[in-house]
Write an enzyme that holds these catalytic residues in place. Structure first.
Site, mmCIF file in Angstrom:
data_model
loop_
_atom_site.group_PDB
_atom_site.id
_atom_site.type_symbol
_atom_site.label_atom_id
_atom_site.label_comp_id
_atom_site.label_asym_id
_atom_site.label_seq_id
_atom_site.Cartn_x
_atom_site.Cartn_y
_atom_site.Cartn_z
ATOM 1 N N TYR A 59 0.545 -1.529 0.066
ATOM 2 C CA TYR A 59 0.116 0.116 0.256
ATOM 3 C C TYR A 59 0.720 1.082 0.149
ATOM 4 O O TYR A 59 0.246 2.158 -0.677
ATOM 5 C CB TYR A 59 -0.662 0.530 1.273
HETATM 6 N N1 LIG Z 1 -7.930 -7.984 -0.857
HETATM 7 C C1 LIG Z 1 -7.154 -6.781 0.570
HETATM 8 O O1 LIG Z 1 -6.939 -6.931 1.340
HETATM 9 C C2 LIG Z 1 -7.938 -5.754 0.508
HETATM 10 C C3 LIG Z 1 -8.994 -5.226 -0.673
HETATM 11 C C4 LIG Z 1 -9.295 -4.039 -0.221
HETATM 12 C C5 LIG Z 1 -9.482 -3.234 0.606
HETATM 13 N N2 LIG Z 1 -8.763 -3.711 1.797
HETATM 14 C C6 LIG Z 1 -8.212 -3.087 3.063
HETATM 15 O O2 LIG Z 1 -10.012 -2.623 3.428
HETATM 16 C C7 LIG Z 1 -9.507 -1.350 3.920
HETATM 17 C C8 LIG Z 1 -11.065 -1.172 3.008
HETATM 18 O O3 LIG Z 1 -11.352 -1.074 1.508
HETATM 19 P P1 LIG Z 1 -12.017 0.384 1.311
HETATM 20 O O4 LIG Z 1 -10.744 1.993 1.665
HETATM 21 O O5 LIG Z 1 -11.853 0.170 -0.356
HETATM 22 O O6 LIG Z 1 -13.686 0.690 1.742
HETATM 23 P P2 LIG Z 1 -14.349 1.418 1.697
HETATM 24 O O7 LIG Z 1 -14.260 2.238 2.865
HETATM 25 O O8 LIG Z 1 -15.271 0.149 2.077
HETATM 26 O O9 LIG Z 1 -14.337 2.439 0.220
HETATM 27 C C9 LIG Z 1 -13.222 3.804 0.372
HETATM 28 C C10 LIG Z 1 -13.846 4.419 -0.918
HETATM 29 O O10 LIG Z 1 -14.867 5.528 -0.044
HETATM 30 C C11 LIG Z 1 -14.953 6.937 -0.200
HETATM 31 N N3 LIG Z 1 -15.690 6.784 1.187
HETATM 32 C C12 LIG Z 1 -15.264 6.601 2.337
HETATM 33 N N4 LIG Z 1 -16.282 7.772 3.253
HETATM 34 C C13 LIG Z 1 -16.736 8.232 2.818
HETATM 35 C C14 LIG Z 1 -17.953 8.897 3.481
HETATM 36 N N5 LIG Z 1 -18.369 8.853 4.492
HETATM 37 N N6 LIG Z 1 -18.531 9.774 2.368
HETATM 38 C C15 LIG Z 1 -18.264 9.635 0.522
HETATM 39 N N7 LIG Z 1 -17.219 9.072 0.807
HETATM 40 C C16 LIG Z 1 -16.551 7.948 1.228
HETATM 41 C C17 LIG Z 1 -13.723 6.416 0.551
HETATM 42 O O11 LIG Z 1 -12.893 8.366 -0.481
HETATM 43 P P3 LIG Z 1 -12.800 9.499 0.530
HETATM 44 O O12 LIG Z 1 -11.445 9.603 0.445
HETATM 45 O O13 LIG Z 1 -13.222 10.071 0.132
HETATM 46 O O14 LIG Z 1 -12.926 9.251 1.811
HETATM 47 C C18 LIG Z 1 -13.222 5.712 -0.761
HETATM 48 O O15 LIG Z 1 -13.126 5.852 -2.205
HETATM 49 C C19 LIG Z 1 -8.474 -0.756 2.753
HETATM 50 O O16 LIG Z 1 -8.384 0.548 3.308
HETATM 51 C C20 LIG Z 1 -7.654 -1.899 3.404
HETATM 52 O O17 LIG Z 1 -6.870 -1.687 4.478
HETATM 53 C C21 LIG Z 1 -7.736 -5.326 1.768
#
Ligand SMILES: NC(=O)c1ccc[n+]([C@@H]2O[C@H](COP(=O)([O-])OP(=O)(O)OC[C@H]3O[C@@H](n4cnc5c(N)ncnc54)[C@H](OP(=O)(O)O)[C@@H]3O)[C@@H](O)[C@H]2O)c1
Length: 314
Positions: A59
């Site tokens: 990351y």
């Molecule tokens: N295979 C794997 O191991 C894998 C794959 C994917 C993820 N992960 C882990 O899981 C974590 C969570 O996944 P994710 O980051 O994809 O999760 P998520 O929390 O489902 O989505 C994040 C997205 O939503 C937006 N967002 C978040 N809060 C918001 C709000 N209140 N209003 C509008 N937009 C919002 C963020 O943009 P903004 O920055 O603008 O808030 C970002 O684009 C990752 O950070 C990582 O640590 C692991």
């Protein structure tokens, strides 16, 4: 903040975890100078009571996590990071795991990782991961460099959780990370019965992603599903899909509803939230501390998406 126990690990973890990857990578993905903002996000997360931080070798956020947590008593935090899989023809995959772990320990400025995962294991990688990588993880656990062994699925390639369904039949993992959201709650039927039976800790990713944070993407996605005839006629409003969720609950926004949906899912211990925005982080934590969505809304969501196991939210 509310806290729970992460499966049989006994770790006390906040129900909201900070995801340091995903599309935002703490805001650093599109902004190499974004370290200051990323530090502020991590510190605010900790101030809000979050003690679970999830990062990964690939990351580019392990170092900033290390900087943010320097000086905080180590036992107050639960650090989760991940090893990128080496190629299947790597001459010494176990040495690659050991090297990656040493790099992660150094970047994070710690002498142990609480949960060390194999990252994004797809069904095609499973035998390789089990036979060629897991022995090095077990060795590291014996040496005290990691406390618990985890795996994360490749949700985009494997949205029906094939790898987890297969591997959970064996006792390999202390913790798993999977994709679960209101568009694809299929783990409820296929994975959670296994994790609960074995008391494996469950981390949720993809709670919101693009489709539940950007209306244009949700419209596009639901438009495709309507065209394919997936929904009963008129069941989803193409212009304002999921409008009933906000109309029939006290949720103010779709991201709020989406995080609440996951937070109250029996079977999930920690819901990760990934963001580069301080206001989003604060409101996401507030959302997760609100009650479950009303049963009538949950029932409608189940009728629409309960049997779909191929959407990711991207
Ligand atoms: N295979 C794997 O191991 C894998 C794959 C994917 C993820 N992960 C882990 O899981 C974590 C969570 O996944 P994710 O980051 O994809 O999760 P998520 O929390 O489902 O989505 C994040 C997205 O939503 C937006 N967002 C978040 N809060 C918001 C709000 N209140 N209003 C509008 N937009 C919002 C963020 O943009 P903004 O920055 O603008 O808030 C970002 O684009 C990752 O950070 C990582 O640590 C692991």
């Amino acid at each position: 903040m509310e806290y729970t126990t992460l499966g049989h690990t006994g770790l006390k973890v906040s129900v909201a975890g900070l995801g340091c990857g995903g599309p935002s990578r703490l805001g650093m993905r599109n902004d190499a100078e974004g370290e200051k903002n990323a530090l502020a996000i991590i510190r605010q997360a900790i101030d809000l009571g979050i003690n679970f931080l999830d990062t990964a070798q690939n990351y580019g956020t392990e170092t900033v996590v290390g900087k943010a947590i320097a000086g905080i008593p180590r036992e107050r935090l639960v650090i989760s990071t991940k090893k990128t899989l080496p190629p299947a023809d790597h001459p010494d995959p176990q040495a690659d795991v050991r090297k990656g772990l040493e790099q992660s320990l150094k970047a994070l400025g710690t002498n142990y990782i609480d949960v060390y995962h194999l990252h994004g294991v797809e069904p095609k990688d499973y035998e390789f991961a089990k036979n060629r990588l897991l022995p090095a993880m077990r060795q590291a656990r014996e040496e005290g460099k990691i406390r618990f062994i985890g795996v994360t699925e490749g949700f985009v390639q494997d949205p029906s959780h094939e790898m987890l369904r297969e591997s959970l039949e064996e006792d390999l993992w202390d913790v798993v990370m999977l994709g679960f959201n209101l568009l694809n709650p299929s783990a409820r039927r296929t994975v959670f019965p296994l994790t609960q039976q074995k008391r494996v800790g469950v981390l949720d990713m993809f709670a919101v992603r693009r489709a539940l944070s950007q209306m244009a993407r949700l419209q596009e996605l639901c438009g495709e599903l309507i065209q394919k005839g997936i929904f009963r006629n008129g069941a989803v409003n193409a212009a304002e899909p999921l409008d009933f969720v906000l109309r029939e609950s006290d949720a103010k926004t779709l991201p709020e509803a989406a995080y609440r949906f996951c937070r109250h899912e029996y079977g999930i211990d920690v819901v990760l939230t990934g963001t580069g925005n301080l206001d989003h982080l604060k409101s996401n934590v507030e959302s997760m501390l609100k009650p479950a969505l009303p049963n009538a809304v949950l029932k409608k969501l189940e009728d629409l998406f309960g049997n779909l196991d191929y959407l990711t939210g991207n």
